[in-house]
Write an enzyme that holds these catalytic residues in place. Structure first.
Site, PDB file in Angstrom:
ATOM      1  CB  CYS A 236      49.960  29.666  38.157  1.00  0.00           C
ATOM      2  SG  CYS A 236      50.111  31.017  39.342  1.00  0.00           S
TER       3      CYS A 236
ATOM      4  CB  CYS B  40      44.560  29.730  43.779  1.00  0.00           C
ATOM      5  SG  CYS B  40      45.719  31.116  43.868  1.00  0.00           S
TER       6      CYS B  40
ATOM      7  CB  CYS C 198      43.264  28.614  40.151  1.00  0.00           C
ATOM      8  SG  CYS C 198      43.726  29.318  38.550  1.00  0.00           S
TER       9      CYS C 198
ATOM     10  CB  CYS D  27      40.231  41.660  31.095  1.00  0.00           C
ATOM     11  SG  CYS D  27      38.878  42.756  31.433  1.00  0.00           S
TER      12      CYS D  27
ATOM     13  CB  CYS E  63      41.374  45.249  32.658  1.00  0.00           C
ATOM     14  SG  CYS E  63      41.412  44.451  34.273  1.00  0.00           S
TER      15      CYS E  63
ATOM     16  CB  CYS F 157      39.323  45.254  38.270  1.00  0.00           C
ATOM     17  SG  CYS F 157      38.228  43.845  37.995  1.00  0.00           S
TER      18      CYS F 157
ATOM     19  NE  ARG G  81      33.603  42.908  34.578  1.00  0.00           N
ATOM     20  CZ  ARG G  81      34.677  43.522  35.101  1.00  0.00           C
ATOM     21  NH1 ARG G  81      35.462  42.883  35.936  1.00  0.00           N
ATOM     22  NH2 ARG G  81      34.945  44.757  34.787  1.00  0.00           N
TER      23      ARG G  81
HETATM   24  N1  SAM Z   1      47.315  35.050  38.502  1.00  0.00           N
HETATM   25  C1  SAM Z   1      46.589  36.251  38.606  1.00  0.00           C
HETATM   26  C2  SAM Z   1      45.900  36.381  39.943  1.00  0.00           C
HETATM   27  O1  SAM Z   1      45.692  35.400  40.633  1.00  0.00           O
HETATM   28  O2  SAM Z   1      45.540  37.502  40.275  1.00  0.00           O
HETATM   29  C3  SAM Z   1      45.576  36.474  37.518  1.00  0.00           C
HETATM   30  C4  SAM Z   1      44.704  35.377  36.997  1.00  0.00           C
HETATM   31  S1  SAM Z   1      43.571  34.628  38.146  1.00  0.00           S
HETATM   32  C5  SAM Z   1      42.954  33.293  37.169  1.00  0.00           C
HETATM   33  C6  SAM Z   1      42.226  35.797  38.251  1.00  0.00           C
HETATM   34  C7  SAM Z   1      41.046  35.432  39.104  1.00  0.00           C
HETATM   35  O3  SAM Z   1      40.259  34.436  38.476  1.00  0.00           O
HETATM   36  C8  SAM Z   1      41.288  34.860  40.470  1.00  0.00           C
HETATM   37  O4  SAM Z   1      41.620  35.828  41.406  1.00  0.00           O
HETATM   38  C9  SAM Z   1      39.945  34.235  40.805  1.00  0.00           C
HETATM   39  O5  SAM Z   1      39.117  35.170  41.468  1.00  0.00           O
HETATM   40  C10 SAM Z   1      39.360  33.918  39.441  1.00  0.00           C
HETATM   41  N2  SAM Z   1      39.223  32.463  39.249  1.00  0.00           N
HETATM   42  C11 SAM Z   1      40.203  31.593  38.962  1.00  0.00           C
HETATM   43  N3  SAM Z   1      39.720  30.337  38.892  1.00  0.00           N
HETATM   44  C12 SAM Z   1      38.390  30.419  39.137  1.00  0.00           C
HETATM   45  C13 SAM Z   1      37.350  29.451  39.218  1.00  0.00           C
HETATM   46  N4  SAM Z   1      37.576  28.165  39.056  1.00  0.00           N
HETATM   47  N5  SAM Z   1      36.108  29.891  39.495  1.00  0.00           N
HETATM   48  C14 SAM Z   1      35.872  31.205  39.690  1.00  0.00           C
HETATM   49  N6  SAM Z   1      36.821  32.157  39.627  1.00  0.00           N
HETATM   50  C15 SAM Z   1      38.070  31.770  39.368  1.00  0.00           C
HETATM   51 FE1  SF4 Z   2      47.915  31.445  39.672  1.00  0.00          FE
HETATM   52 FE2  SF4 Z   2      45.369  30.823  39.308  1.00  0.00          FE
HETATM   53 FE3  SF4 Z   2      46.199  31.610  41.702  1.00  0.00          FE
HETATM   54 FE4  SF4 Z   2      46.110  33.386  39.644  1.00  0.00          FE
HETATM   55  S1  SF4 Z   2      44.375  32.378  40.617  1.00  0.00           S
HETATM   56  S2  SF4 Z   2      47.735  33.128  41.170  1.00  0.00           S
HETATM   57  S3  SF4 Z   2      46.619  32.020  37.947  1.00  0.00           S
HETATM   58  S4  SF4 Z   2      46.850  29.733  40.641  1.00  0.00           S
END
Ligand code: SAM
Ligand code: SF4
Ligand code: DTB
Length: 324
Positions: free
Chosen positions: A54, A58, A61, A98, A129, A189, A261
Site C-alpha cells: 500500500c 500509516c 500498518c 468485510c 462491508c 463503519c 465493535r
Molecule cells: N486501506 C484501507 C484503509 O486504510 O482504510 C483499508 C484497510 S486498513 C488495514 C483498515 C484499518 O485497519 C485501518 O484503518 C486501521 O484502523 C486498522 N489497522 C491496520 N493495522 C492495524 C494494526 N496494526 N493494529 C490495529 N489496527 C490496525
Molecule cells: Fe494502506 Fe494500511 Fe494505511 Fe490502509 S491502513 S491505507 S492498508 S497502509
C-alpha cells in the site's frame, strides 16, 4: 432513552472518559441495554482481498509498502475465491462479511471488480462491508448500486495526532470519503485505534470527531494497536487495558445508537478485559483466527468467554435490517 447528540465537544467527551470507573461503566451498560440485547453480539468475518504494497505510510500498518514487515503482498483475489471464503464465513456463523484491500484509492476497474464481489456476497444473504481506501463519488455509487451495506473507513485517531501517524493523506480526505458513502445511502463503519501513543485527550478527540457526524456511524470499530515488527509503532509501551474499557464505554455513551465493535488486538487481551469491554457496550467482534493479515482471538477462545457470559453470536436469520 438516551437521545443521540451531535454537538459533543472534546472537553465533554473527555469528561465522560474520566468519570469514576464504576460510574462510567454503569452509565455505559445502562445506555447499552436501552437499545441492545446484552446477551447477543454481532459476528463479522474479515477477508483481505488485496494484501500489502500500500502506498500510504500509516505507521501502525503491516501493509504499508514503507514498512518492512514479513508480509507477502498478494494481488486482488478472484471472485470465486472470495465467494468461497464468504460461504465459509456464513457457515461459521458470521452475519457480516468485510472485504479489505490495501489501497490508498482504488481505480474504477478495481471498484467494478469489488462491486461484483459485493453483489455475490449479498446474494448469500450476508451483510456486506468493504474497506478500500479513499473513494470518488462515482465509485461510492457503484458500490451502493451493487448492494453494499457498509463502508469501513476509520478516522483512526484525533485530528491533532493524525499527522504523527500518517503523512500521505489528510484528516479531511477521510471525512470526504465518509460523506461520499453517506450520500449514496451506504451505512458507515468508522472508528479508530488506541495504543498508538496518543493522549487520553486525543482519544477523546477521536470519539468527538465520530460523535459530531450526523448521523453517527452505524458501526464503530475500536482497534487496539497490534504492534507488528517492522512498523514504526512496534515497541511502544503496552496499552493499559482499563483505558481501552474507558474508551469503549465513552464510545457507547456518546454514540448510543451505534454498534461498537471490539476489533483488532483481541488476541493479546485477557478474558477479563474482554468481559469488561462487553459490559461497557461492545457488542460486535471479528470471528475466526485471522483479521486481515494479523492474528485474531479464534472461535474456541471466543466461545470460552461468551459461554461464561451467556452471550451468543446473533444468527443470520435475525440480522438487524438497515433502514435507509
Ligand atoms: N486501506 C484501507 C484503509 O486504510 O482504510 C483499508 C484497510 S486498513 C488495514 C483498515 C484499518 O485497519 C485501518 O484503518 C486501521 O484502523 C486498522 N489497522 C491496520 N493495522 C492495524 C494494526 N496494526 N493494529 C490495529 N489496527 C490496525
Ligand atoms: Fe494502506 Fe494500511 Fe494505511 Fe490502509 S491502513 S491505507 S492498508 S497502509
Ligand atoms: C477495522 O477497524 N479493523 C479491521 C477492519 N476495520 C478492516 C482491520 C484490522 C486490521 C488489523 C491488522 C491486520 O490484520 O493486518
Amino acid at each position: 432513552m438516551t437521545k443521540p447528540r451531535y454537538d459533543w465537544t472534546i472537553d465533554e467527551v473527555l469528561a465522560v472518559i474520566e468519570r469514576p470507573f464504576h460510574d462510567l461503566l454503569a452509565a455505559a451498560h445502562a445506555c447499552h441495554r436501552e437499545r441492545f440485547d446484552p446477551h447477543e453480539i454481532e459476528g463479522a468475518k474479515l477477508l483481505s482481498i488485496k494484501t500489502g504494497a500500500c502506498p500510504e505510510d500509516c505507521a501502525y500498518c503491516p501493509q504499508s509498502a514503507r514498512n518492512e514487515t514479513d508480509l507477502q503482498p498478494e494481488p486482488l483475489m478472484d471472485l470465486p475465491d472470495i465467494l468461497a471464503k464468504a460461504e465459509q464465513a456464513k457457515a461459521e456463523g458470521a452475519t457480516r462479511f468485510c472485504m479489505g484491500a490495501a489501497w490508498r484509492s482504488p481505480n474504477d476497474r478495481q471498484v467494478d471488480e469489488v462491486a461484483e464481489a459485493v453483489h455475490a456476497v449479498a446474494d448469500l444473504g450476508m451483510e456486506t462491508c468493504v474497506t478500500l481506501g479513499m473513494l470518488t463519488d462515482r465509485q461510492a455509487k457503484t458500490l451502493a448500486d451493487a448492494g453494499l451495506d457498509y463502508y469501513n473507513h476509520n478516522l483512526d485517531t484525533s485530528p491533532d495526532f493524525c499527522g504523527e501517524i500518517i503523512t500521505t493523506r489528510t484528516y479531511q480526505d477521510r471525512l470526504d470519503t465518509l460523506v461520499a458513502c453517506r450520500e449514496v445511502g451506504i451505512s458507515l463503519c468508522s472508528g479508530g485505534i488506541v495504543g498508538m501513543g496518543e493522549t487520553r485527550r486525543q482519544r477523546a478527540g477521536l470519539l468527538q470527531q465520530l460523535a459530531i457526524l450526523n448521523p453517527h456511524p452505524e458501526s464503530v470499530p475500536i482497534n487496539l494497536l497490534i504492534q507488528v515488527p517492522g512498523t514504526p509503532l512496534h515497541g511502544l509501551p503496552e496499552f493499559e487495558p482499563l483505558e481501552l474499557v474507558r474508551t469503549i464505554a465513552a464510545a457507547r455513551i456518546v454514540m448510543p445508537e451505534s454498534t461498537i465493535r471490539l476489533s483488532a488486538g483481541r488476541s493479546s487481551m485477557s478474558e477479563e478485559t474482554h468481559v469488561l469491554c462487553f459490559h461497557a457496550g461492545a457488542s460486535s467482534i471479528f470471528l475466526g483466527d485471522r483479521l486481515l493479515t494479523a492474528d485474531n482471538n479464534g472461535d474456541d477462545a471466543d466461545a470460552a468467554i461468551l459461554d461464561q457470559l451467556d452471550v451468543s453470536v446473533r444468527p443470520l436469520d435475525q440480522r438487524v435490517s438497515i433502514e435507509s
